[in-house]
Enzyme design. Structure first.
Site, short mmCIF file in Angstrom:
data_model
loop_
_atom_site.label_atom_id
_atom_site.label_comp_id
_atom_site.label_asym_id
_atom_site.label_seq_id
_atom_site.Cartn_x
_atom_site.Cartn_y
_atom_site.Cartn_z
N GLY A 291 5.25 -9.60 -11.58
CA GLY A 291 4.61 -9.08 -10.73
C GLY A 291 2.89 -8.38 -11.51
O GLY A 291 2.35 -7.93 -10.44
N ASP A 292 2.95 -7.75 -12.83
CA ASP A 292 1.29 -7.36 -12.83
C ASP A 292 0.54 -8.31 -12.95
O ASP A 292 -1.03 -7.95 -12.43
CB ASP A 292 1.50 -7.15 -14.86
CG ASP A 292 2.52 -6.26 -14.91
OD1 ASP A 292 2.35 -4.98 -14.38
OD2 ASP A 292 3.92 -6.11 -16.08
#
Lengths: 404, 410
Positions: free
Chosen positions: A173-174
């Site tokens: 997700g980062d």
């Protein structure tokens, strides 16, 4: 010719952990001057997490931090101190871009929200990468790039058909948030160059992950069905998977996309009769009978190393590659031939091999030319040269723990 | 004043499946004019992949294609014909960027590599997205999403013993693939950033340039968060062999589903213990800080699992939000589509398509205050904008168009 596409662009980087830092890493590699605002008072957890150089703890010895923050500058500045906020404002006034990834309440509560920033710098491009975005009922909830994989449903389509939902082994997700954020910032820079206008960018990491899983989302919105987990399998290709090889925990990935490739694979395995086998004679049958097919393939692959299989199959036009462990990865001849790896020389961590630039631009390639900063390592340059503070003033603020 | 960040920018795409199309979608959705070139006979292969609207396999009904090609103009053009290549060159002369993801030798064999095209248009940015890049020993190797994930060093990590995957397969597994096609998307996102960077550099250096995007290197860059420093800093070949670093992190079964716990900091743990009513065992030395808990994760896991299995996901999640514990439901896509939060932000976009009908698509991945992301048209039908591009842009007559079609050029 200028090597750095973004030379002359200054970024005030208030971001922590990985989503914002991945964004500013890309800008820094391309020559932007990224000034990372940090403090001992609220230290980035990545500085407090392993792997540490030679397993010795130290906030300047953290491997992940030292990977994603190369080419950046660091100042120590405590934003919980009123004077710290005032100095942050002076930094914002001389910056083109501001990046932050706190929950949405944090920056405005410090007096550093977009409304404040644009008073200081009317054409600033201000991006907030929060977990859930700047609006909506969840906006101030805690969020991380790891759990986002579960929350977005990405984990629900990853893993084995008969197993649990599985996260990817990176906090995906980062970087997905950071990459989308980088594109949005660059697009906003173009808009600024044609109109002189800055703007605010509200990015929700959750939404960026949903943007890269259309197979699952459209399956549901079009047909009301949930996409199954498929291990290493595929919607239509078979064989398609990772097969055991000779050696300890070695695998080769093989995928066959056409009848032609299938015949070539059978030949290469020394089993031409398999090509005529009714169970596998077309794409549909191979897909339908993939479990049987996988067993036959593995009987062959386990007598060979992954590299042997790759060479033999690629020669006849079949997609096959090893599944690399990290040592093999760093020693991979192709990546070495392309000059992908770079040796970082860090004053605390020493010489270490780290990944290089993720893309090659022929005329403005950028370069990774500086190790990750020590905490506050660029105070003198930023406070002295850029903000014009006298040495005594800087010293005083160190003593007051504003620069901390 | 324009309210589209990329208005006036002209992008050509000769792409297939995911990587080039998603890269140019990011441009199109912010206002660039993207002309997508498809082979008249085959079209983009994504047209042949599901999910299909109404479960009807049809080139205009692939949800994957529809999503990846919003806002683009679509033309057909056979680059294997001389006339087709000539027309293509005219388009190149008018373009700012050209994005493609064909095997490296394809563009070379067509005489449409960067060397040739930059002579026609020195300001052109040409981006080639390939599995292994345009140079090096594997440059002509075939690879799909699965292979790139393995060659980027991420796939293998799934073989390790991960405490994040509790109970059902805490054993060595085979390397996995990420759900969907994440290697392709990772390449696409990096390509978009690189292309935009090269375009911004254009004014300063007075020329275009070539972007060589190796999907392997893009995945390697993203994956390094999990692997490379672990090896080059700490000499650990394997994650998880020495236990988990900090704890509790993991997936826990509840009565009616799963939750993901992500307590990476000590204050997370304090809040979690408060949420659990400060059980007596929590004060033991073996749970003292995040690293010591990491060493003793197997003991702790059982204690936590016992607590979670009695409870419902909704009950635990609500309490966690209240106490600020990083604990999250493991959603399905159905849960995501039902999210009140996403609805309030208007994330899903209803798009009407002439053949596939109306459907919800993933919407804006970012909200730009002055130049919003928007949808002005659905994905193009095969060759839908031939007239617009060939007649208006390139000055062909309607009769020319008929001849070009008859001769298989468009």
């Amino acid at each position: 010719m200028e090597k750095f596409a973004l030379k002359g662009i200054r970024v005030a980087d208030f971001s922590l952990i990985w989503a914002g830092p991945y964004l500013t890493m890309l800008l820094a590699y391309m020559g932007a001057e990224v000034i990372k605002v940090e403090s001992m008072a609220h230290l980035d957890i990545v500085r407090r997490s392993p792997p540490w150089a030679d397993n010795i703890f130290g906030i300047d010895r953290a491997g992940y931090f030292n990977t994603y923050n190369r080419n950046k500058l660091s100042i120590s500045l405590d934003l919980h101190h009123a004077k710290g906020v005032e100095i942050a404002k002076r930094l914002i006034a001389i910056s083109d871009i501001l990046v932050e990834n706190f929950t949405p309440r944090v920056m405005p509560s410090l007096g550093l929200g977009y409304e404040d920033a644009k008073e200081l710098r009317p054409d600033i491009i201000y991006i907030s990468l929060s977990g859930y975005g700047a609006t909506g009922p969840l906006r101030n909830d805690i969020c991380y790039g790891g759990p986002q994989m579960y929350q977005s449903g990405l984990a629900s389509i990853t893993g084995y058909p008969d197993g649990d939902p599985a996260a990817l082994p990176v906090f995906y997700g980062d970087p997905v948030g950071g990459l989308h954020g980088a594109f949005a910032v660059l697009a906003a820079l173009r808009h600024r160059s044609t109109t002189g206008e800055g703007q605010y960018i509200d990015l929700s990491q959750w939404e960026t992950l949903l943007a890269v899983m259309p197979e699952a989302i459209m399956e549901y919105t079009l047909n009301g069905r949930l996409r199954p987990r498929m291990g290493a399998g595929d919607d239509i290709m078979a064989p398609h998977g990772c097969y055991r090889c000779k050696g300890e925990i070695k695998f080769v990935a093989i995928a066959v996309a056409s009848d032609e490739e299938w015949r070539a694979l059978c030949q290469a395995m020394g089993m031409p009769e398999l090509a005529a086998d009714d169970r596998f004679s077309d794409r549909f049958r191979r897909w339908k009978n993939q479990d049987e097919l996988d067993e036959i393939l593995e009987e062959w692959t386990q007598n060979h190393t992954p590299y042997e299989v790759m060479e033999r199959l690629q020669r006849v036009g079949v997609a096959a590659t090893p599944s690399l462990n990290v040592q093999e990865f760093v020693e991979e001849p192709h990546l070495i031939a392309r000059g992908f790896w770079v040796e970082d020389d860090h004053p605390e961590a020493g010489k270490r091999i780290l990944p290089g630039l993720p893309f090659k631009l022929s005329k403005t390639p950028g370069q990774i030319c500086r190790h990750a900063p020590l905490l506050g390592g660029d105070n003198d340059y930023v406070y002295g040269e850029l903000l014009g503070m006298a040495p005594q003033e800087i010293q005083g603020l160190v003593e007051e723990k504003v620069f901390y | 004043m324009t309210n589209e960040a990329l208005s006036g920018l002209r992008v050509l795409e000769y792409g297939n499946l995911i990587s080039a199309p998603y890269c140019t979608k990011l441009f199109a959705d912010l206002g660039a004019e993207v002309i997508k070139i498809e082979d008249p006979e085959r079209g983009d292969e994504a047209r042949g992949l599901g999910p299909f609207a109404e479960d009807t396999p049809h080139p205009e009904m692939s949800g994957l294609f529809l999503y990846l090609n919003t806002n683009k103009l679509g033309i057909t053009l056979n680059l294997r014909s001389t006339t087709g290549r000539d027309i293509f060159k005219e388009l190149v002369k008018q373009a700012d960027a050209f994005v493609e993801n064909n095997p490296p030798k394809v563009m070379e064999e067509l005489g449409l590599d960067y060397e040739s095209l930059s002579q026609l248009n020195p300001r052109l940015v040409m981006t080639s997205i390939t599995p292994f890049g345009l140079t090096g020993p594997y440059r002509d190797y075939k690879a799909h999403d699965l292979h790139i994930w393995q060659m980027g060093g991420i796939g293998y990590l799934s073989t390790l013993i991960y405490p994040t995957v509790v109970f059902t397969h805490r054993h060595r597994s085979r390397p996995l693939r990420a759900g969907g096609r994440q290697a392709d998307f990772t390449a696409a996102m990096h390509a978009a950033v690189a292309t935009m960077t090269a375009l911004l550099a254009g004014d300063a250096i007075g020329s275009g340039q070539q972007v060589d995007l190796s999907a392997q290197e893009a995945v390697a860059s993203v994956g390094s968060e999990a692997h490379v420093p672990r090896w080059t800093y700490a000499g650990d070949l394997e994650v998880g062999e020495r236990g988990w670093i900090v704890y509790p992190i993991g997936l826990f079964p509840c009565r009616d589903g799963y939750v993901n716990l992500f307590c990476v900091d000590d204050w997370h743990w304090d809040n979690l213990m408060k949420l659990m009513g400060n059980p007596e065992w929590a004060s033991q030395e073996i749970f003292k800080d995040r690293f010591i808990r990491g060493e003793n994760w197997q003991v702790l896991e059982v204690l936590l699992a016992d607590w979670f299995k009695e409870r419902s996901v909704a009950e635990v999640y609500q309490a966690a939000r209240r106490e600020r514990v990083p604990l999250f439901p493991a959603n399905t896509v159905a849960d995501v589509l039902a999210s009140v939060h996403l609805a309030e932000r208007g994330f899903f976009e209803e798009i009407e398509h002439p053949v596939a009908g109306r459907a919800k698509y993933p919407g804006a991945p970012y909200k730009l205050s002055r130049t919003p992301w928007r949808v002005v048209r659905p994905a193009p039908l095969l060759g839908e904008h031939n007239e617009e591009v060939y007649l208006k842009r390139l000055g062909f007559t309607r009769q020319d168009l008929v001849k070009l079609r008859e001769s298989g050029v468009i």
